[in-house]
Design a protein around this motif. Structure first.
Motif, PDB file in Angstrom:
ATOM      1  N   MET A  52      42.695  52.234  40.082  1.00  0.00           N
ATOM      2  CA  MET A  52      43.497  51.078  39.693  1.00  0.00           C
ATOM      3  C   MET A  52      42.537  50.075  39.068  1.00  0.00           C
ATOM      4  N   TRP A  53      42.693  49.811  37.757  1.00  0.00           N
ATOM      5  CA  TRP A  53      41.682  49.063  37.028  1.00  0.00           C
ATOM      6  C   TRP A  53      42.276  47.819  36.381  1.00  0.00           C
ATOM      7  N   ASN A  54      41.549  46.723  36.500  1.00  0.00           N
ATOM      8  CA  ASN A  54      41.973  45.429  35.980  1.00  0.00           C
ATOM      9  C   ASN A  54      41.657  45.320  34.485  1.00  0.00           C
ATOM     10  N   LEU A  55      42.662  44.994  33.703  1.00  0.00           N
ATOM     11  CA  LEU A  55      42.493  44.663  32.282  1.00  0.00           C
ATOM     12  C   LEU A  55      42.843  43.195  32.154  1.00  0.00           C
ATOM     13  N   ARG A  56      41.860  42.353  31.808  1.00  0.00           N
ATOM     14  CA  ARG A  56      42.066  40.909  31.933  1.00  0.00           C
ATOM     15  C   ARG A  56      41.400  40.138  30.809  1.00  0.00           C
ATOM     16  N   SER A  57      41.901  38.922  30.648  1.00  0.00           N
ATOM     17  CA  SER A  57      41.180  37.973  29.823  1.00  0.00           C
ATOM     18  C   SER A  57      39.902  37.594  30.541  1.00  0.00           C
ATOM     19  N   ALA A  58      38.784  37.613  29.801  1.00  0.00           N
ATOM     20  CA  ALA A  58      37.522  37.139  30.372  1.00  0.00           C
ATOM     21  C   ALA A  58      37.415  35.626  30.313  1.00  0.00           C
ATOM     22  N   ASN A  59      38.343  34.972  29.597  1.00  0.00           N
ATOM     23  CA  ASN A  59      38.447  33.513  29.641  1.00  0.00           C
ATOM     24  C   ASN A  59      39.147  33.171  30.947  1.00  0.00           C
ATOM     25  N   TRP A  60      38.406  32.565  31.882  1.00  0.00           N
ATOM     26  CA  TRP A  60      38.877  32.571  33.263  1.00  0.00           C
ATOM     27  C   TRP A  60      40.085  31.679  33.490  1.00  0.00           C
ATOM     28  N   ASP A  61      40.288  30.657  32.690  1.00  0.00           N
ATOM     29  CA  ASP A  61      41.509  29.868  32.834  1.00  0.00           C
ATOM     30  C   ASP A  61      42.732  30.697  32.461  1.00  0.00           C
ATOM     31  N   ARG A  62      42.607  31.522  31.446  1.00  0.00           N
ATOM     32  CA  ARG A  62      43.714  32.376  31.023  1.00  0.00           C
ATOM     33  C   ARG A  62      43.979  33.473  32.065  1.00  0.00           C
ATOM     34  N   GLN A  63      42.914  34.061  32.595  1.00  0.00           N
ATOM     35  CA  GLN A  63      43.092  35.064  33.644  1.00  0.00           C
ATOM     36  C   GLN A  63      43.787  34.464  34.848  1.00  0.00           C
ATOM     37  N   TYR A  64      43.349  33.284  35.277  1.00  0.00           N
ATOM     38  CA  TYR A  64      43.913  32.620  36.454  1.00  0.00           C
ATOM     39  C   TYR A  64      45.400  32.345  36.280  1.00  0.00           C
ATOM     40  N   LEU A  65      45.820  32.029  35.067  1.00  0.00           N
ATOM     41  CA  LEU A  65      47.219  31.678  34.812  1.00  0.00           C
ATOM     42  C   LEU A  65      48.028  32.855  34.270  1.00  0.00           C
ATOM     43  N   GLY A  66      47.535  34.081  34.426  1.00  0.00           N
ATOM     44  CA  GLY A  66      48.420  35.210  34.204  1.00  0.00           C
ATOM     45  C   GLY A  66      48.096  36.161  33.084  1.00  0.00           C
ATOM     46  N   GLN A  67      47.013  35.956  32.316  1.00  0.00           N
ATOM     47  CA  GLN A  67      46.712  36.861  31.209  1.00  0.00           C
ATOM     48  C   GLN A  67      45.875  38.030  31.723  1.00  0.00           C
ATOM     49  N   GLN A  68      46.538  38.928  32.431  1.00  0.00           N
ATOM     50  CA  GLN A  68      45.908  40.127  32.970  1.00  0.00           C
ATOM     51  C   GLN A  68      46.989  41.109  33.377  1.00  0.00           C
ATOM     52  N   LEU A  69      46.579  42.339  33.624  1.00  0.00           N
ATOM     53  CA  LEU A  69      47.454  43.370  34.159  1.00  0.00           C
ATOM     54  C   LEU A  69      46.565  44.465  34.717  1.00  0.00           C
ATOM     55  N   TYR A  70      47.163  45.524  35.230  1.00  0.00           N
ATOM     56  CA  TYR A  70      46.388  46.634  35.789  1.00  0.00           C
ATOM     57  C   TYR A  70      46.812  47.950  35.152  1.00  0.00           C
ATOM     58  N   LEU A  71      45.822  48.848  35.040  1.00  0.00           N
ATOM     59  CA  LEU A  71      46.053  50.206  34.593  1.00  0.00           C
ATOM     60  C   LEU A  71      45.859  51.142  35.779  1.00  0.00           C
ATOM     61  N   ARG A  72      46.865  51.966  36.050  1.00  0.00           N
ATOM     62  CA  ARG A  72      46.718  52.966  37.105  1.00  0.00           C
ATOM     63  C   ARG A  72      46.485  54.323  36.435  1.00  0.00           C
ATOM     64  N   VAL A  73      45.246  54.809  36.535  1.00  0.00           N
ATOM     65  CA  VAL A  73      44.860  56.087  35.954  1.00  0.00           C
ATOM     66  C   VAL A  73      44.922  57.120  37.072  1.00  0.00           C
ATOM     67  N   TRP A  74      45.749  58.148  36.898  1.00  0.00           N
ATOM     68  CA  TRP A  74      46.106  58.994  38.050  1.00  0.00           C
ATOM     69  C   TRP A  74      46.348  60.429  37.622  1.00  0.00           C
ATOM     70  N   THR A  75      46.154  61.329  38.575  1.00  0.00           N
ATOM     71  CA  THR A  75      46.539  62.728  38.422  1.00  0.00           C
ATOM     72  C   THR A  75      47.073  63.219  39.761  1.00  0.00           C
ATOM     73  N   PRO A  76      48.059  64.127  39.765  1.00  0.00           N
ATOM     74  CA  PRO A  76      48.544  64.657  41.048  1.00  0.00           C
ATOM     75  C   PRO A  76      47.547  65.573  41.738  1.00  0.00           C
ATOM     76  N   GLU A  77      46.522  66.010  41.025  1.00  0.00           N
ATOM     77  CA  GLU A  77      45.520  66.903  41.608  1.00  0.00           C
ATOM     78  C   GLU A  77      44.502  66.066  42.379  1.00  0.00           C
ATOM     79  N   GLN A  78      44.795  65.795  43.630  1.00  0.00           N
ATOM     80  CA  GLN A  78      43.945  64.928  44.436  1.00  0.00           C
ATOM     81  C   GLN A  78      42.677  65.666  44.848  1.00  0.00           C
ATOM     82  N   SER A  79      41.528  65.049  44.539  1.00  0.00           N
ATOM     83  CA  SER A  79      40.233  65.668  44.821  1.00  0.00           C
ATOM     84  C   SER A  79      39.169  64.587  44.821  1.00  0.00           C
ATOM     85  N   PHE A  80      38.151  64.760  45.666  1.00  0.00           N
ATOM     86  CA  PHE A  80      37.027  63.824  45.659  1.00  0.00           C
ATOM     87  C   PHE A  80      36.259  63.890  44.340  1.00  0.00           C
TER      88      PHE A  80
END
Length: 546
Positions: A497-525
């Motif tokens: 689960m990875w954060n994609l965000r504005s590096a301008n911290w005022d913008r990040q704080y007020l909502g300019q961000q989201l998350y990417l869930r990179v996934w596969t059903p093949e669960q393995s270490f």
């Protein structure tokens, strides 16, 4: 060097025995471990001649520098002695298979006051200049940041001779107002004011000492809240040597733009008469021509007795200059180390993309009575339960799965907790569209990506023939010019689960961000590690605590 060590008098045959034994031992050995104990406190700091409250790590501002070697395992025990929750994120460290250690609110519960958390991660296959900083609230405005330098193993060559020394420079805008006051400003709907100063290593200026005829590596990271900087040295050229953990073609520049969240390293040869030369950092893309901030330090030749004559070097003025410089950064295809994953030769320009995501920022919009920033109309609200825990324990009614449109659709702005679902090993095109006159910067945790294109105006598919599909610079943070766009290509080979965000911290704080869930059903270490035994559980996940 003379020595009495008896190993140096062994017969040649015994040398081979020792070498084979050492190789066998190394083959079965773990990568080295480095241990750090950090205590986070408030304390008085005085960067601008006025005492203010800062965030200290082990009493230091900036925090302690971590020096390690590629593939080292880092064990960092952080004790939070603040009066509010605290987290640290490791900017640019890819956290292979290990988003559990990312240190942002979507993956980790903040460390409660009086408690501790031990980060365990590896600087896997990385060489270069990185940073760490606080990732919740506006703690970043009070300190708590520092440098993390990853050096190569002796067996791994880098594409330049070993420098005679290196200097680490943490450059960033600074406010006299405390982080609580700045947070109240944003919460009230007002924008952050223009910063009060530009600091280098926590001071208005710094001094760097070297010998005539020698070459030094300068590592410059922009650790500020929202302001781009330009860096230059009077009478000296800057030969680009590293960009955020990858090796570029070593072009020579008079000055370099470094945007919020970015790091570069360059080589400087002291080839001038032995004097003291100005080291200048200044803010870029200022609101007006009178508001620029400047830090003037000194490059001191060890034998110097006077200052160099002449005016200070001027910085560039136009956005086009900066964009052309960004396009001139090229990935060094012959370098043997510090490449984006997958390792080795990677012909990214020949791979078919699986999808295109166009993320457009918005000017401040009023959502639910608050001034907010949004991405494609969705303004991110930090939930009380980290999204990584929500996903792990299948907790309902927290995540807005795929609630961010893949392209701007003109919908009314709204609050949300968006997560974009992607498959492991997808190859994705992402376009960042800036609809404002303010310079912006975007960061993706867990990855390097190829910055293949920059442009003005509105992006369309017609821009693709202008992409650099051969040797675009790989990096983890990309600038987006005012009323312009930037395009990246990224290989999603790191599950989590990875954060994609504005590096301008005022913008990040007020909502300019989201998350990417990179996934596969093949669960393995081999794809992703399981939840750490020391994970802090909070919010709706607290009931799963052992």
């Amino acid at each position: 060097m003379a020595t009495s060590d008896p190993r140096f008098s062994l017969p040649l045959a015994w040398w081979w025995v020792l070498l084979l034994a050492a190789a066998a031992k190394l083959a079965g050995a773990d990568d080295p471990y480095r241990y750090f104990d950090w205590t986070v406190t408030y304390g008085p700091i005085n960067p601008l001649g006025t005492t203010q409250q800062g965030i200290l790590i082990n009493g230091q501002f900036p925090g302690p520098r971590i020096d390690c070697v590629t593939n080292d395992n880092l064990i960092v025990n952080v004790v939070n002695n603040l009066d509010e929750p605290f987290l640290i994120t490791w900017n640019g460290i890819k956290q292979r298979k290990n988003s559990w250690q990312d240190g942002v609110a979507g993956t980790n519960c903040p460390i409660p006051p009086g408690a501790n958390y031990t980060y365990k991660f590896q600087a896997k296959d990385q060489i270069g200049t990185f940073t760490y900083f606080p990732s919740v609230a506006l703690h970043r405005a009070a300190g708590g940041f520092g440098a993390l330098n990853v050096y190569q193993r002796p067996a791994i060559p880098v594409p330049y001779p070993a420098p005679d020394g290196d200097f680490t420079l943490l450059v960033g805008d600074w406010y006299l107002a405390g982080h609580d006051q700045l947070r109240q400003t944003l919460d009230s709907g007002a924008p952050l004011p223009f910063p009060d100063a530009l600091l280098v290593n926590g001071m208005p200026s710094d001094i760097f000492v070297g010998d005539q005829g020698r070459t030094y590596l300068f590592r410059v990271s922009n650790v500020g809240m929202k302001t781009s900087i330009n860096f230059r040295i009077q009478g000296h050229s800057l030969r680009l040597a590293e960009v955020e953990g990858t090796h570029p073609v070593q072009n020579v520049y008079d000055s370099l733009d470094v945007h919020v969240g970015q790091s570069v390293a360059f080589l400087v040869t002291l080839d001038q008469p032995p004097m003291d030369y100005a080291v200048v950092a200044s803010t870029r893309f200022n609101p007006d021509s009178t508001s620029a901030l400047t830090s003037i330090g000194m490059l001191h030749y060890s034998s110097a007795t006077s200052r160099a004559p002449g005016p200070l070097p001027e910085g560039p003025e136009t956005a086009d200059w900066s964009m052309n410089q960004a396009r001139s950064f090229r990935w060094n295809l012959t370098a043997s180390a510090a490449r984006p994953n997958p390792q080795g030769s990677f012909h990214y320009g020949t791979i078919q993309t699986s999808r295109t995501l166009v993320f457009a920022s918005s000017p401040p919009v009023v959502v639910a009575g608050q001034n907010r920033y949004a991405v494609n109309g969705i303004s991110f609200v930090v939930p009380d339960t980290p999204l990584k825990l929500v996903d792990t324990y299948n907790i309902a009614n927290v995540i807005g799965w795929d609630s961010v449109p893949p392209r701007p659709d003109g919908g009314a702005p709204q609050l949300g907790t968006p997560v974009v679902r992607l498959n492991l090993h997808e190859f994705v095109e992402v376009v960042f569209q800036n609809t404002e006159s303010e310079m912006q910067s975007w960061h993706l945790d867990g990855y390097d990506f190829w910055a293949v294109g920059y442009g003005n105006g509105q992006w369309t598919e017609n821009e693709r023939p202008n992409y650099n599909l051969v040797d675009a610079q790989a990096r983890h943070t990309v600038q987006v010019y005012p009323n312009g766009w930037s395009a990246i290509l990224v290989s999603l080979d790191n599950q989590g689960m990875w954060n994609l965000r504005s590096a301008n911290w005022d913008r990040q704080y007020l909502g300019q961000q989201l998350y990417l869930r990179v996934w596969t059903p093949e669960q393995s270490f081999s794809n992703e590690y399981s939840i750490p035994t020391n994970a802090i559980l909070c919010g709706k996940a607290a009931e799963y605590a052992h």
